[in-house]
Design an enzyme around this catalytic site. Structure first.
Site, PDB file in Angstrom:
ATOM      1  N   GLU A  47      48.312 -21.017  60.888  1.00 54.48           N
ATOM      2  CA  GLU A  47      48.462 -19.424  61.155  1.00 54.48           C
ATOM      3  C   GLU A  47      49.607 -18.891  61.880  1.00 54.48           C
ATOM      4  OE1 GLU A  47      44.735 -17.685  62.322  1.00 54.48           O
ATOM      5  OE2 GLU A  47      45.494 -15.743  61.824  1.00 54.48           O
ATOM      6  N   GLU A 377      37.169 -15.953  56.756  1.00 54.14           N
ATOM      7  CA  GLU A 377      35.695 -15.910  57.624  1.00 54.14           C
ATOM      8  C   GLU A 377      34.910 -14.972  57.458  1.00 54.14           C
ATOM      9  OE1 GLU A 377      36.631 -17.628  62.169  1.00 54.14           O
ATOM     10  OE2 GLU A 377      36.651 -15.624  61.958  1.00 54.14           O
TER      11      GLU A 377
HETATM   12  O1  AHR Z   1      42.299 -19.712  65.066  1.00 53.80           O
HETATM   13  C1  AHR Z   1      42.213 -18.344  65.575  1.00 53.80           C
HETATM   14  C2  AHR Z   1      41.310 -17.499  64.722  1.00 53.80           C
HETATM   15  O2  AHR Z   1      40.041 -18.023  64.877  1.00 53.80           O
HETATM   16  C3  AHR Z   1      41.510 -17.523  63.355  1.00 53.80           C
HETATM   17  O3  AHR Z   1      42.547 -16.662  62.797  1.00 53.80           O
HETATM   18  C4  AHR Z   1      40.300 -17.155  62.663  1.00 53.80           C
HETATM   19  O4  AHR Z   1      39.868 -17.654  61.480  1.00 53.80           O
HETATM   20  C5  AHR Z   1      39.369 -17.665  63.608  1.00 53.80           C
HETATM   21  O5  AHR Z   1      38.468 -16.469  64.200  1.00 53.80           O
END
Ligand code: AHR
Length: 660
Positions: A47, A377
């Protein structure tokens, strides 16, 4: 780094210094395969958080190269601009918004005194440059009035000393791209790029860019080699991208739209990074997504790593921790179309619309994408409603595509229970679970999947990391206690490989000065990087996963915390080896007899890799990257098994040729 030590069993026990506790034998039932281990078992979650893409993996050194940040001169300074009264008649830069469809802005520089005026880019917390290496500069320029004959580009250090210099001679009133090479005379972590001019007049500049020549696979405008190498060394089974919450956006307008991240780089519209002001304690207002690392590059990276690409797309719901903005159901089509088009981009023939774009970007062969994630999520009925629409459309057109759904941000509680119940009713194929919990939670939940329905949906443990203080606390550490607790938990994931098909630690990367979220698997600055103890846990499990799970038991039970030990065993049918991974979470050494049932021709020597520290708070760092790192030993094996001594707080990986 793995150090090789040959040692006998007796000396192993002797040197531990702590009296080893002896329990009954640990039995590995080497002829009782209970599950296949998927090649995707251990993967990576990428990410763009913590400067992981711009300022990190994407090797561009210039921040705000196209003047598209909200404050269009952010990252740039003009030390002697005549906006300061004492520099009257020096020169100044103005940002102009053109009528171009993409990246509309550019910078017009009016030079009145070419000995005084300069434009300086600060990089991402500076620019890391290495002595003697080549750095490729490119910029677009269009001469306006006057007679500027040269644009001089220099690397300077924080005192202004020149570390490398080159120049280009603008020759046209139309936009033209110019290139040159800079070769620094010194290695510096916080260089800057200084631009000066010869002649006076005005000139337009845009896409001012500097990349190291030495990128991963030497690709022009590519990725940082040291960072990709760390990923490659993990031999990941999949690459999940582009997140995380970044998929969803804080509002729908700011969601990740993959179509805006492919094609010519200068046509990829920049977007504010959703993490830039998310946490009051780590504000990074200069955090944007240039999308130089876009979906094509992610697919290419997955291919380079030998990993299955696993893109996750917005399902029409903005991050529910922020606005939770929803697209109405009757306006969901464009979102669904994005998913269908992505499959065409990745796998479609070169004469299809999106397949042609892939081909034009240099990859006529399909990327063979097999998985697609719907939503990151999300939770609640609105997610289930939207998921159904995606599932129907994707399966109708691409019946073999495996769809990953989500169970929300927590591993238990109302959202989780609801999501799992509904997704099971829908026969979801793979459900993504997230757990950011204390180290104790990880040790206590090593049996989490023992009771999961073998015939239900498969599990993607898509985001997890032990939090030493609290979720997303800036005080969280990547310490050995967290990593060891994760190791204990991972034995349970692997033991349940019949259900758990994919797993990944999160987040993946963090810049030591640009981070928002900790803990993270890999930390880096502008010049170097290191793997945390958690990284080595992931790497050891990944490199030693084997192909099939076999039972390993203490007194007839799976090893889940008896004597503070956790274990998993597997066969590697490709190399004909038995692999045993034992985590000793106690502060004492453990002497353990191991019996291999169903395997009568074991090799007389095996290999034991140990990851250990006596200090649960131990961490790695840029200065001491190997504080907690694997050490390899040779071990002796008897016909029926062996006896090993495990150090306090240790992960022990044993590999023995089976010879059957
Ligand atoms: O890993 C950091 C964040 O944690 C991610 O972006 C999210 O999916 C989760 O809440």
């Amino acid at each position: 780094m793995i150090k090789s030590v040959i040692t006998s069993l007796a000396s192993l026990a002797f040197f531990t210094g702590v009296r080893a506790q002896q329990s009954g034998p640990m039995i590995v039932k080497a002829d009782e395969v209970v599950a296949e281990i998927q090649p995707t078992m251990y993967g990576i979650f990428f990410e763009d958080i913590n400067f992981a893409a711009d300022g990190g993996l994407y090797a561009e050194l210039v921040k705000n190269r196209s003047f598209e940040f909200t404050l269009p001169l952010m990252g740039w300074s003009q030390p002697n601009s005549d906006r300061h009264s004492q520099n009257e008649n020096s020169g100044f830069a103005t940002v102009i918004r053109s009528d171009r469809k993409h990246n509309a802005r550019f910078c017009r520089v009016d030079v009145k005194n070419d000995e005084r005026y300069s434009l300086v880019n600060e990089g991402f917390r500076g620019m890391g440059i290495k002595e003697g290496e080549q750095y490729n500069l490119s910029l677009k320029a269009a001469k306006q009035e006057g007679n500027i004959t040269k644009i001089r580009i220099q690397f300077i250090d924080t005192t202004g000393q020149v570390l490398g210099e080159t120049s280009v001679s603008p020759e046209s009133n139309d936009w033209k791209k110019y290139t040159a090479v800079l070769t620094p005379v010194r290695t510096v972590a916080k260089a800057q790029l200084k631009i000066t001019f010869e002649g006076t007049g005005s000139i337009d500049l845009d896409m001012i860019s500097v990349f190291p020549e030495n990128t991963w696979k030497n690709r022009p405008n590519g990725l940082r080699k040291d960072l990709v190498q760390l990923l490659y060394d993990m031999d990941p089974g999949f690459l999940r991208f582009p997140g995380g919450c970044i998929v969803e956006g804080r509002t729908l307008d700011r969601r990740y739209q993959w179509k805006k991240t492919v094609g010519p780089v200068e046509e990829r519209d920049l977007l504010v990074n959703r993490w830039n002001t998310e946490f009051g304690h780590r504000i990074t207002p200069d955090y944007y997504q240039s999308f130089g690392l876009g979906f094509f590059e992610y697919f290419q990276l997955a291919e380079d790593l030998g990993a299955e690409p696993l893109p996750i797309l917005s399902c029409g719901m903005a991050c529910q921790f922020n606005t939770g903005e929803l697209v109405p159901m009757d306006q969901l089509d464009p979102y669904v179309q994005d998913a269908l088009d992505l499959i065409e981009f990745a796998n479609g023939p070169v004469d299809s619309h999106w397949g042609k774009i892939r081909k034009d970007m240099g990859h006529p062969e399909p990327f063979n994408m097999k998985y697609i994630g719907v939503g990151n999520e999300q939770w609640g009925p609105e997610y289930i409603k939207r998921y159904k629409v995606f599932e129907k459309a994707i399966k109708e057109k691409y019946p073999d595509m495996i769809i990953v759904s989500g169970s929300g941000p927590f591993p238990d509680g109302e959202y989780f229970e609801y999501g799992m119940k509904e997704l099971k009713k829908l026969n979801a194929e793979i459900i993504d679970e997230h757990y950011y919990r204390s180290p104790e939670w990880f040790r206590e939940n090593a049996d989490r999947y023992d009771s999961y329905d073998r015939n239900g949906p498969k599990i993607f443990a898509g985001e997890y990391a032990a939090q030493s203080v609290a979720i997303a606390s800036p005080e969280n550490k990547n310490n050995w206690e967290c990593a060891l607790s994760e190791a204990a938990f991972v034995t349970g994931l692997e033991r349940n490989a019949a259900v758990v098909h994919l797993t990944s630690y999160a987040p993946l990367m963090a810049h030591t000065e640009g981070w928002q979220w900790t803990p993270d698997l890999i930390w880096f600055d502008n010049l170097g990087a290191y793997g945390t103890p958690n990284y080595y846990v992931q790497k050891l499990f990944s490199l030693n996963k084997g192909t099939h799970v076999v039972p390993v038991e203490l007194e007839g039970k799976a090893v889940i915390g008896q004597n503070e030990l956790y274990a998993t065993a597997s066969l590697d049918k490709n190399t004909d080896e038995i692999i045993l991974k034992i985590v000793n979470t106690s502060g004492q050494s453990r002497r353990q007899k191991i019996v291999f049932e169903g395997s009568s021709r074991l090799a007389s020597r095996g290999k034991m890799t140990v990851l250990q520290s006596d200090d649960p708070e131990a961490e790695n760092s840029l200065e001491h990257p190997d504080m907690v790192s694997p050490v390899e030993k040779e071990i002796k094996v008897r016909k029926d098994g062996m006896e090993i001594s495990m150090q306090p707080y240790s992960l022990n990986v044993v590999r023995i040729k089976n010879g059957k």
